[in-house]
Design a protein around this motif. Structure first.
Motif, PDB file in Angstrom:
ATOM      1  N   LYS A   1       0.850  -1.183   0.000  1.00  0.00           N
ATOM      2  CA  LYS A   1       0.000   0.000   0.000  1.00  0.00           C
ATOM      3  C   LYS A   1       0.892   1.243   0.000  1.00  0.00           C
ATOM      4  O   LYS A   1       1.633   1.487   0.939  1.00  0.00           O
ATOM      5  CB  LYS A   1      -0.924  -0.015   1.218  1.00  0.00           C
ATOM      6  CG  LYS A   1      -2.065  -1.018   1.077  1.00  0.00           C
ATOM      7  CD  LYS A   1      -2.992  -0.963   2.262  1.00  0.00           C
ATOM      8  CE  LYS A   1      -4.293  -1.692   1.978  1.00  0.00           C
ATOM      9  NZ  LYS A   1      -4.115  -3.041   1.443  1.00  0.00           N
TER      10      LYS A   1
ATOM     11  N   ILE B   1      -0.022   7.748  -5.388  1.00  0.00           N
ATOM     12  CA  ILE B   1      -1.311   7.735  -6.083  1.00  0.00           C
ATOM     13  C   ILE B   1      -1.402   8.887  -7.080  1.00  0.00           C
ATOM     14  O   ILE B   1      -1.811   8.712  -8.229  1.00  0.00           O
ATOM     15  CB  ILE B   1      -2.473   7.792  -5.072  1.00  0.00           C
ATOM     16  CG1 ILE B   1      -2.625   6.428  -4.389  1.00  0.00           C
ATOM     17  CG2 ILE B   1      -3.785   8.198  -5.744  1.00  0.00           C
ATOM     18  CD1 ILE B   1      -3.685   6.378  -3.324  1.00  0.00           C
TER      19      ILE B   1
ATOM     20  N   THR C   1       0.851   8.284 -10.105  1.00  0.00           N
ATOM     21  CA  THR C   1       0.226   7.344 -11.032  1.00  0.00           C
ATOM     22  C   THR C   1      -0.874   8.027 -11.837  1.00  0.00           C
ATOM     23  O   THR C   1      -0.981   7.833 -13.052  1.00  0.00           O
ATOM     24  CB  THR C   1      -0.364   6.141 -10.266  1.00  0.00           C
ATOM     25  OG1 THR C   1       0.663   5.493  -9.519  1.00  0.00           O
ATOM     26  CG2 THR C   1      -0.978   5.134 -11.227  1.00  0.00           C
TER      27      THR C   1
ATOM     28  N   THR D   1     -10.086   5.755 -11.693  1.00  0.00           N
ATOM     29  CA  THR D   1      -9.868   5.729 -10.248  1.00  0.00           C
ATOM     30  C   THR D   1      -9.540   4.308  -9.769  1.00  0.00           C
ATOM     31  O   THR D   1      -8.656   4.118  -8.927  1.00  0.00           O
ATOM     32  CB  THR D   1     -11.094   6.276  -9.489  1.00  0.00           C
ATOM     33  OG1 THR D   1     -12.275   5.595  -9.930  1.00  0.00           O
ATOM     34  CG2 THR D   1     -11.265   7.765  -9.734  1.00  0.00           C
TER      35      THR D   1
ATOM     36  N   VAL E   1      -5.837   3.463 -10.885  1.00  0.00           N
ATOM     37  CA  VAL E   1      -4.841   4.226 -10.126  1.00  0.00           C
ATOM     38  C   VAL E   1      -4.685   3.659  -8.717  1.00  0.00           C
ATOM     39  O   VAL E   1      -3.557   3.450  -8.233  1.00  0.00           O
ATOM     40  CB  VAL E   1      -5.213   5.721 -10.074  1.00  0.00           C
ATOM     41  CG1 VAL E   1      -4.340   6.463  -9.059  1.00  0.00           C
ATOM     42  CG2 VAL E   1      -5.066   6.361 -11.453  1.00  0.00           C
ATOM     43  N   TYR E   2      -5.799   3.392  -8.063  1.00  0.00           N
ATOM     44  CA  TYR E   2      -5.731   2.831  -6.715  1.00  0.00           C
ATOM     45  C   TYR E   2      -5.191   1.404  -6.723  1.00  0.00           C
ATOM     46  O   TYR E   2      -4.430   1.004  -5.834  1.00  0.00           O
ATOM     47  CB  TYR E   2      -7.103   2.891  -6.047  1.00  0.00           C
ATOM     48  CG  TYR E   2      -7.320   4.160  -5.257  1.00  0.00           C
ATOM     49  CD1 TYR E   2      -7.170   4.175  -3.882  1.00  0.00           C
ATOM     50  CD2 TYR E   2      -7.652   5.351  -5.888  1.00  0.00           C
ATOM     51  CE1 TYR E   2      -7.351   5.328  -3.147  1.00  0.00           C
ATOM     52  CE2 TYR E   2      -7.842   6.517  -5.171  1.00  0.00           C
ATOM     53  CZ  TYR E   2      -7.688   6.508  -3.797  1.00  0.00           C
ATOM     54  OH  TYR E   2      -7.850   7.671  -3.080  1.00  0.00           O
TER      55      TYR E   2
ATOM     56  N   ASN F   1      -1.552   1.034  -6.627  1.00  0.00           N
ATOM     57  CA  ASN F   1      -0.947   1.496  -5.372  1.00  0.00           C
ATOM     58  C   ASN F   1      -1.408   0.691  -4.166  1.00  0.00           C
ATOM     59  O   ASN F   1      -1.274   1.129  -3.024  1.00  0.00           O
ATOM     60  CB  ASN F   1      -1.241   2.985  -5.189  1.00  0.00           C
ATOM     61  CG  ASN F   1      -0.446   3.841  -6.162  1.00  0.00           C
ATOM     62  OD1 ASN F   1       0.736   4.095  -5.952  1.00  0.00           O
ATOM     63  ND2 ASN F   1      -1.090   4.274  -7.247  1.00  0.00           N
TER      64      ASN F   1
ATOM     65  N   TYR G   1      -4.593  -0.675  -3.437  1.00  0.00           N
ATOM     66  CA  TYR G   1      -5.948  -0.550  -2.917  1.00  0.00           C
ATOM     67  C   TYR G   1      -6.954  -1.081  -3.932  1.00  0.00           C
ATOM     68  O   TYR G   1      -6.873  -0.766  -5.113  1.00  0.00           O
ATOM     69  CB  TYR G   1      -6.274   0.911  -2.601  1.00  0.00           C
ATOM     70  CG  TYR G   1      -5.379   1.514  -1.538  1.00  0.00           C
ATOM     71  CD1 TYR G   1      -5.743   1.469  -0.193  1.00  0.00           C
ATOM     72  CD2 TYR G   1      -4.170   2.110  -1.882  1.00  0.00           C
ATOM     73  CE1 TYR G   1      -4.924   2.011   0.785  1.00  0.00           C
ATOM     74  CE2 TYR G   1      -3.335   2.653  -0.910  1.00  0.00           C
ATOM     75  CZ  TYR G   1      -3.719   2.601   0.418  1.00  0.00           C
ATOM     76  OH  TYR G   1      -2.902   3.134   1.387  1.00  0.00           O
TER      77      TYR G   1
ATOM     78  N   GLY H   1      -5.759  12.797  -2.842  1.00  0.00           N
ATOM     79  CA  GLY H   1      -6.027  11.371  -2.797  1.00  0.00           C
ATOM     80  C   GLY H   1      -7.458  11.017  -2.461  1.00  0.00           C
ATOM     81  O   GLY H   1      -7.881   9.874  -2.661  1.00  0.00           O
TER      82      GLY H   1
END
Length: 259
Positions: free
Chosen positions: A131, A137, A140, A165, A168-169, A172, A174, A199
């Motif tokens: 994470k 974030i 990215t 979204t 991107v998450y 990283n 998530y 974020g």
């Protein structure tokens, strides 16, 4: 029960079993799924990552054994972390491009091997178990600037607001569901725009009150989102203010903090 995996760069996934039906999402290389229903030329599937139901053409389906599927479910997710990079199919000695966010099943020593398939990938990768920070974030998200908007898209060549979204998450560490109306169910709601931080996710609705748009906040005055293309716009408690039209393009509903 039958299972499959995407072994092409990107596969369109549709709402109904027809090439004329709207594309609701895409499968990127390495993404696995369960087959719910088998039609004449189409397969009704559920994706493993976000449990999204859709239809793909049977010609673009690669079957995997149930044991392989179960192993994939337990594996750490390893993803390509470059906008576009070439992967080598060692079995056929052919090369083809895969986009950022593509999965690399059982990745080890620059190789992704499963069942009788063998691939070599020497690009940058990231892990689902790590994470990362808000700074990561945003870094990215900036990679996708000027990527064209595409309903159902999940790549730099075409992406929609919630695909942006989610991807991107994902890169990283998530996991978000696929659509904006699902993503809005996550996180802690903020009472005021002034409380927003980089974020956070901002959600927007239509006249009927349905969530129809989402973007990532850069601060409490700017948002990066996919609308026409991935771009940066100003926003406030009313919504997103387009620098191009000098009008509000989206109406604010809620800001959610996920980190």
């Amino acid at each position: 029960m039958q299972h499959g995996i995407c072994t092409l760069s990107v596969v369109p996934a549709r709402k109904e079993p027809s090439g004329k039906s709207e594309m609701v999402t895409q499968l990127l290389f390495g993404e696995h799924y369960t087959v719910l229903e088998i039609g004449e030329d189409w397969l009704h599937i559920k994706t493993a990552f976000d449990h999204y139901e859709c239809w793909i053409n049977s010609k673009q389906h690669t079957r995997i054994q149930e044991n392989t599927f179960k192993q994939l479910e337990k594996q750490e997710g390893v993803y390509s972390n470059e906008l576009i990079q070439v992967i080598l199919n060692k079995t056929t000695e052919t090369r083809f491009p895969i986009s950022i966010g593509s999965s690399l099943p059982f990745y080890k020593n620059n190789e992704s091997n499963f069942e009788s398939l063998n691939f070599t990938f020497e690009g940058a990768t990231c892990s689902s178990k790590v994470k990362k920070s808000v700074k990561d974030i945003l870094s990215t998200a900036y990679l996708f600037l000027n990527a064209p908007y595409l309903w159902g898209g999940k790549s730099p060549f075409g992406i929609d607001c919630s695909g942006f979204t989610q991807l991107v998450y994902k890169l990283n560490g998530y996991k978000l569901p696929r659509d904006a109306y699902q993503q809005v169910e996550l996180g802690l709601p903020l009472s005021f725009v002034e409380e927003a931080e980089a974020g956070d996710l901002a959600f927007f609705d239509n006249e009927e009150g349905s969530i129809v748009h989402v973007g990532i906040l850069l601060n409490n005055e700017q948002i990066i989102h996919a609308s026409g293309c991935v771009k940066i716009d100003k926003f406030d408690h009313y919504g997103i203010f387009s620098s191009e039209t000098k009008k509000y393009s989206h109406t604010m509903r809620v800001i959610k903090r996920l980190m």
